[in-house]
Design a protein around this motif. Structure first.
Motif: not given
Ligand SMILES: [Zn+2]
Length: 430
Positions: A87, A89, A189, A302
């Motif tokens: 996970h 970005h 997602k 994340d």
């Molecule tokens: Zn995220």
């Protein structure tokens, strides 16, 4: 074989010993004496790991250093499959402000290889409308292996209005785009939805069904019309992934105990992922959850601009938090290698089987006084922390914190220019 050995002996007699050992050794690189942790193959023991042609060529208690072109002593360290961060970005570079398809994302290589991560999965920065731009800008240009969960929103994670637009959450084009890039788009997602409807989840599951890939859910705003228990017991399929499991933002705990719905969801086969981020990991949720045995299937960061310098920091920092919570090193490695590989059906990754691509992390477990901070500023003190000494991508050293693979400069010729060889060294030819 016999002939080659004879040739080497002849060269040796000619006084060309160094050339002879360099001529045709069986292995390009040998990691000698490390403690290998390979969950798929049930190994947690001292093993030598030999690499040839970018692949794992042998894993054994003793491999003769004479058979390798380059030998690196990794005794006292842990040798694991390259870590997989499920996970992140990383759709950077578009110039779009306040957008995960832009400035909120990071180019991966500066945040991955230096902590042993060789594979990441982008968690929905791009949808079907902009996935190919993401591929061209980032995926195709990164040393890190970048896979993707495709956002059910056609415009991806561009912020506010885009991510609330139910009309842009069409299953068919998302499913079709995923089918166009099998093994690259590894999931669908849905994230950040603020409304009461189930539409984002339902359409994501439909797209995932079209492409036969899992769905990862960031469940967005907490809405009584769509409780988390219903999500994981009724809406998601076995193999779908609930991320942000210790956020506490959506009733993950009820009266101080793990929400019985989540336990029921796990029994059905729903997967639970950490997804630490900037706002999704609380000690007050993680500690009681883990006491009740609600451990993560996968540990992920994340990673984005809001988490990189906050409590999250990086994959090894998040893994160290779970060591501090009492999980074993073997489990924490499994949850960052073989488990995430299976979650996204990439079973060629996350292990050190002979023939597998030689993505490898060499880690040190440091003892000292450390502090780990959650997303809400709470600190937990601990005595151990994982540090990355070396990372290999496809058999090449792409990160080497203390120069384990390098000779002392005083041993080199006065005019030395390079100590690298393409058989083991990645990056620029230094
Ligand atoms: Zn995220």
């Amino acid at each position: 074989m016999r002939k080659a050995a004879l040739g080497a002996a002849t060269l040796l007699t000619l006084g060309l010993a160094s050339l002879a050992t360099a001529a045709d050794p069986k292995y390009d690189l040998l990691l000698k004496g490390g403690h290998v942790i390979d969950a798929k193959n049930g190994i947690s023991a001292v093993r030598d790991v030999a690499i040839a042609g970018g692949k794992v060529a042998a894993v054994a208690a003793k491999i003769d250093p004479a058979e390798a072109f380059k030998v690196v002593d990794v005794s006292g360290l842990y040798v694991t499959p390259g870590l997989i961060d499920l996970h992140v970005h990383v759709f950077a570079g578009t110039g779009e402000k306040n957008s995960y398809a832009g400035d909120n994302s990071l180019y991966p290589d500066g945040y991955t290889l230096r902590v042993g991560v060789t594979t990441v999965a982008d968690a929905g920065c791009a949808g079907w409308r902009n996935f190919e731009e993401f591929k061209t800008r980032v995926i195709d240009r990164s040393k890190t292996r970048v896979l993707a969960f495709l956002n059910i929103v056609g415009n991806g994670m561009r912020g506010g209005a885009y991510e609330q637009d139910l009309a842009d959450m069409a299953a068919a084009p998302a499913g079709e785009m995923a089918k166009k890039y099998p093994g690259l788009i590894v999931g669908i997602k849905t994230a950040h939805y603020a409304g009461p409807e189930w539409t984002p989840v339902e359409n994501a599951v439909q797209a995932g069904t079209i492409a036969n890939i899992p769905v990862m859910v960031d469940f967005g705003a907490d809405k009584p019309e769509r409780p988390v228990a219903d999500l994981v017991t009724k809406k998601l399929r076995p193999g779908d992934i609930y991320t942000h499991m210790y956020s506490g933002l959506r009733h993950e705990l009820v009266d101080g105990h793990v929400n019985p719905g989540l336990v029921e969801g796990r029994k059905r086969g729903v997967i639970f992922d950490v997804g630490h981020g900037g706002g999704s990991f609380a000690w007050r949720v993680a500690v009681p959850s883990i006491k009740e045995g609600f451990v993560p299937d996968s540990i992920s960061t994340d990673l984005h601009i809001g988490s990189m310098n906050a409590g999250m920091k990086d994959q090894l920092n998040v893994m160290s938090k779970f060591l501090a919570l009492g999980l074993s090193l073997d489990d924490v490695i499994k949850q960052s290698t073989w488990n995430p590989a299976r979650e996204i059906k990439q079973e060629g990754l996350g292990h050190l089987s002979v023939g597998a691509g030689a993505d490898v992390a060499v880690l040190r477990l440091e003892n000292g006084n450390f502090g780990f901070v959650d997303s809400f500023g709470g600190r937990l003190r601990a005595k151990q922390k994982l540090v990355c000494e070396m990372t290999l991508r496809d058999g090449k050293v792409v990160y080497d914190l203390n120069g384990l693979a390098r000779p002392d400069w005083t041993t080199l010729p006065p005019d030395y220019k390079s100590t690298s060889d393409p058989r083991w060294a990645g990056g620029p030819g230094r």
